[in-house]
Design a protein around this motif. Structure first.
Motif, PDB file in Angstrom:
ATOM      1  N   CYS A   1       5.061  14.392 -29.352  1.00 63.32           N
ATOM      2  CA  CYS A   1       5.066  15.662 -28.428  1.00 63.32           C
ATOM      3  C   CYS A   1       3.446  14.949 -27.654  1.00 63.32           C
TER       4      CYS A   1
ATOM      5  N   ASP B   1       1.493  16.875 -26.103  1.00 60.88           N
ATOM      6  CA  ASP B   1       0.299  17.884 -26.398  1.00 60.88           C
ATOM      7  C   ASP B   1      -0.211  17.386 -27.839  1.00 60.88           C
ATOM      8  N   CYS B   2       0.485  17.444 -28.799  1.00 57.27           N
ATOM      9  CA  CYS B   2       0.272  17.348 -30.239  1.00 57.27           C
ATOM     10  C   CYS B   2       0.052  15.760 -30.793  1.00 57.27           C
TER      11      CYS B   2
ATOM     12  N   CYS C   1       8.558  20.734 -30.300  1.00 57.86           N
ATOM     13  CA  CYS C   1       7.646  20.307 -31.113  1.00 57.86           C
ATOM     14  C   CYS C   1       7.604  21.043 -32.267  1.00 57.86           C
TER      15      CYS C   1
ATOM     16  N   ASP D   1       5.102  21.858 -33.998  1.00 57.76           N
ATOM     17  CA  ASP D   1       3.970  22.190 -33.763  1.00 57.76           C
ATOM     18  C   ASP D   1       3.411  23.372 -32.719  1.00 57.76           C
ATOM     19  N   CYS D   2       3.886  22.938 -31.492  1.00 57.75           N
ATOM     20  CA  CYS D   2       3.610  23.847 -30.391  1.00 57.75           C
ATOM     21  C   CYS D   2       5.030  24.340 -29.920  1.00 57.75           C
TER      22      CYS D   2
HETATM   23 ZN   LIG Z   1       3.408  20.093 -29.517  1.00 63.34          ZN
END
Ligand SMILES: [Zn+2]
Ligand SMILES: [Zn+2]
Length: 902
Positions: free
Chosen positions: A441, A443-444, A480, A482-483
């Motif tokens: 990802c 971002d992550c 993702c 996570d997000c």
């Molecule tokens: Zn993410």
């Protein structure tokens, strides 16, 4: 072939009996093992790669484990003997390309046909435990274990050099790079080397334990342990720092700190951070680094390197020495930096000569070395041995060893241990493997696929120039975890060595849905007791499996199992008839299928096991195959005829043999041979010397045949001989043995019958030697004297006093004659005793133990029928009191006197 009403064809028809017994075993669940079994004997062959066909190497490998498993089962052990499929890997992708199919269908087809072939060989596997690594039910646990390893800190992203085709724009496996020119297999474009981040297992964290524990693997061949030791490559040394120009202190690692005063230049690997910094301001260095990174490792030229214009300060001398960047220094070995001592290192010497660098000797041979110090000219060649320090200031005269110790402190260094072992790069840019359960990802960063989303299954196969997973857009794009944002799946798959690093654990609970294996059962059933496979796996597979086992123990997934394989055997190669490796191009291959059809599985199995010990290679031999086949037919026929009441039919008349002694004595002889054979075969099976065991069985069967020809055999003894033969053959030639057992009216299945009691009669070896030597002596006399038609052979046993002399001589410390003549009883034999003692003293090295006179006589009487049959003469065995004195005079213990009358 027609048969009349009275006669029927003897022997067995392998096309009929083999499938029949295979079905019977299967129906009776002979090879099944229950989950609640306690600590079974675990016998395992390295599982086959699914190439489509069994070859002779497989047949040999699996015959060895099957024979051993069957042997242990008959000895009352519960035996775990499973089979599965190493079924991921690039060859399936290639096969799919060639055949316009997909790797899955191709692999499944291979499994079908290989399973069929294994069954035709009569191998007894617990098929309920079968597994295939390409099934999601299996590889989901690769993914789950990857996550466990990652959470334990054993997974890292590291840069690695990969093959890159600029035209196809894809990473290529080493196998996809062709020839010396290194061309892309698809488009013939020269490939490039690129550094890319890859997934690694940090096996180096276990380097020390993997190395140290080898010492305790007593059940492994020494050469395999040595190969692993070398692969791990432990080096004890020290690190010290050199100041390099304005770049500060640079650590070096060396095993030869004693030579530091002789350092005349300093070298950095192209990948060393300081080299990279220098390159920023120095075009020549930058160019060199680029060139070095493009070169293949095999092209390493020891003399290639570039002077940086910088100098390093030698902490020992305070001298400034030139700094080079040279690609013979490897970034990932040691610290990627070293000081060079051309006088005492061959590689440094070559480099120094090429770059015109000083060569300064600082070590010379000690006084007790093989080399005279005068003869050492380091300008000419490096002197790499340890010795005594010279040109080292106040340290002159120290030995290399003392200096190494002392210098660590003296120059602010530290003791250090380095290993050659690298971390295990598991990323593969191919389709047919386990998808690595990671998502990227923006971002992550990298996020693990949650457990509930496992397995990450492979998408449909597509034909593409690159990695099919890269092309599977729909599969790749995920949210993702996570997000919830847009993210992309990892498209690398795992090295197939991951699959084989724990499959032996999965066999303990192959259908388990909520864990890779049942921890309690695996802890009880492991380690594998006997592991058999090719020497080509000495390092990678066997090292990775050891690594996995240690990690799993540390993760508390198994209890106290630190090593996976207690005993290891590497079977030798089966060569073609011409003594060369079997190959398509030589046309010397032998197809197992053809042998099974023509002669049957038992013949193939017996031939292979008789040909050589498992570790040795041997050449295929049609005569050997033929001999194995005839032997099986003969032994079966012997049993069949006995069962039909035809025993003793060949003895012309009883009186012909009676003179050789009592029928009871012959039976006694045969009975002892049966016991001895069972004992020998058992010991040889235990030691994996199947060929010796089978030789003993052949000898026993041949004896039974002579027994039947000589006289009407004692039924009990003869039948015991036949059932013993069937039992001893059962591990190797199970179908024929089972058929024999059936003909003899054995209870139940032979595969489940009890192994024969194995105890050789007391003094058997001595007796056997006596009989063999005596027969040989008779043969010698008949030949040398030229006796055409011996009538009577008289064997006279030596008197008791000679046995006494032998006993004394065997225990005498040097002075045989003296010891003997001190004995009161012997003194009365006067000169004769002294002469005999002298004779024995002359061969004091080889005084074997012999049977006492009475036992010797009994043994000869039991064996007399064999001598009688061989020479067609009457045999008379006489004690020392019955025989003529001049004959007895020639007799010695273990060597009866022989008189032959025509
Ligand atoms: Zn993410
Ligand atoms: Zn290409």
């Amino acid at each position: 072939m027609t048969t009349t009403g009275e006669e029927r064809e003897r022997g067995f028809d392998h096309t009929e009996i083999e499938p029949r017994w295979q079905r019977t075993w299967e129906d009776a669940d002979v090879f099944r093992i229950a989950d609640d079994e306690t600590d079974p004997e675990y016998v395992l062959a390295m599982f086959p790669y699914t190439s489509g066909e069994l070859h002779m190497g497989h047949v040999r490998n699996y015959t060895i484990t099957d024979a051993f498993a069957r042997f242990e089962r008959m000895r009352g052990e519960s035996v775990l003997h499973p089979m599965g499929w190493d079924s991921f890997g690039l060859p399936a992708e290639n096969a799919a390309e060639e055949r316009d199919t997909n790797p899955r269908d191709w692999t499944m087809q291979c499994i079908e046909s290989m399973r069929e072939q294994l069954k035709e060989m009569g191998f007894g596997y617990d098929w309920e435990r079968e597994l295939a690594t390409c099934e999601p039910e299996y590889y989901r646990w690769n993914q789950w274990l990857f996550k466990q390893f990652r959470e334990a800190g054993l997974v890292e992203r590291q840069a690695a050099e990969l093959n890159w085709c600029p035209s196809c724009e894809t990473v290529l496996a080493d196998e996809q790079v062709e020839g010396e020119a290194e061309l892309c297999w698809r488009c013939d474009t020269p490939i490039e080397h690129r550094e890319m981040d890859q997934w690694f297992f940090t096996i180096t964290d276990y380097a020390e334990e993997l190395r140290a524990a080898l010492d305790d693997l007593d059940g492994w061949p020494n050469n395999v342990r040595e190969m692993q030791r070398n692969w791990i490559g432990k080096q004890e040394g020290a690190s010290v720092a050199f100041e390099v120009g304005d770049y500060g202190a640079v650590d070096i690692f060396t095993t030869r700190l004693d030579t530091i005063h002789g350092a005349t230049y300093f070298s950095l690997a192209p990948g060393h951070p300081v080299a990279q910094q220098i390159a920023e301001d120095d075009e020549a260095v930058a160019e060199y680094i680029e060139m070095a990174e493009d070169a293949d490792e095999d092209d390493l030229d020891v003399t290639s390197g570039v002077f940086t214009g910088e100098y390093a300060t030698n902490p020992a001398t305070g001298e400034e020495i030139p700094v080079y960047v040279a690609d013979y220094v490897l970034t990932d070995v040691g610290t990627g930096a070293l000081y060079a001592v051309p006088a005492h290192d061959e590689r440094d010497h070559e480099f120094a000569e090429a770059h015109d660098i000083d060569i300064v000797q600082v070590v010379e041979p000690t006084d007790d070395a093989d080399v005279d110090p005068e003869d050492v000219d380091v300008q000419d060649a490096a002197y790499p041995e340890d010795g005594v320090l010279v040109n080292s200031g106040e340290f002159d005269g120290l030995t290399s060893e003392e200096a190494r110790d002392r210098f660590v402190e003296e120059f602010d260094g530290e003791h250090r241990t380095e290993y050659n072992l690298r971390d295990w790069g598991i990323s593969r840019q191919r389709y047919w493997g386990t998808p690595i359960p990671m998502i990227h990802c923006d971002d992550c960063g990298y996020v693990e696929v949650p457990d509930e989303d496992l397995p990450v299954e492979l998408p449909e196969f597509v034909h593409t120039t690159g990695n099919p997973l890269d092309a599977a857009e729909e599969w790749k794009q995920v949210d993702c975890p996570d997000c919830g944002g847009d993210a992309v799946r990892e498209t690398d798959t795992m090295d197939t060595f991951v699959d084989s690093s724990w499959y032996f654990l999965r066999y303990t609970s192959p259908d388990l849905g909520d864990a890779p294996f049942d921890a309690e059962r695996a802890s009880d059933w492991m380690p594998v007791d006997q592991y058999v496979g090719g020497i080509e796996h000495a390092v990678m597979h066997l090292l990775y499996a050891r690594f996995f086992t240690k990690v799993l123990d540390d993760l508390d997934m198994v209890d106290g199992v630190r090593e996976p394989f207690t005993n290891l055997t590497n079977q030798g190669m089966v060569l073609g008839e011409d003594g060369n490796k079997m190959s398509k191009s030589l046309g010397n291959g032998v197809s197992p299928q053809r042998i099974i059809e023509e002669y049957g599985a038992d013949t193939a199995r017996l031939f292979i096991m008789e040909a050589a010990q498992p570790e040795k290679e041997f050449a295929w031999s049609p005569e050997g195959v033929q001999s194995a086949h005839s032997f099986l037919q003969n032994v079966y026929t012997l049993a069949e005829e006995y069962a039909d009441g035809e025993v003793g039919g060949e003895a012309r008349s009883a009186s012909e043999t009676e003179s050789a002694g009592d029928a009871d004595e012959i039976a006694d002889y045969v009975a002892r041979e049966i016991d001895a054979t069972a004992a020998k075969a058992t010991a040889e099976f235990e030691d994996f010397r199947f060929n010796h065991a089978l030789q003993a069985v052949r000898e026993m069967v041949s004896l039974l045949r002579r027994y039947r020809e000589a006289t009407t055999p004692d039924a009990e003894t003869f039948e015991r001989g036949l059932t013993t033969a069937a039992k001893l053959l059962a591990p190797v030639a199970p179908h024929v043995a089972e058929e024999m057992w059936d003909a003899l009216g054995g209870d139940g299945l032979l595969a489940e019958a009890e192994w024969p009691a194995a105890e050789a009669p007391d003094g058997y070896d001595i007796e056997r030697r006596l009989v063999e030597n005596t027969r040989e002596d008779v043969r010698d006399i008949v030949d040398t004297v030229g006796i055409e038609d011996p009538q009577t052979i008289t064997l006279a046993v030596a008197p008791a006093w000679k046995h006494r002399v032998l006993d004394l001589a065997r225990n005498a410390d040097g002075n045989v004659v003296g010891t003997v003549m001190q004995d009161e009883d012997l003194r009365e034999h006067g000169e004769a005793a002294a002469d005999f003692a002298k004779e024995l003293a002359g061969r004091a090295q080889s005084l074997d133990e012999q049977l006492p006179p009475e036992r010797e006589r009994e043994a000869l009487e039991r064996a007399a029928w064999l001598v009688e049959r061989e020479f067609g003469a009457e045999v008379v065995v006489q004690g020392p009191d019955e025989a003529a004195p001049d004959l007895v005079g020639k007799a010695g213990p273990g060597r009866p006197a022989i008189d032959i009358a025509e």
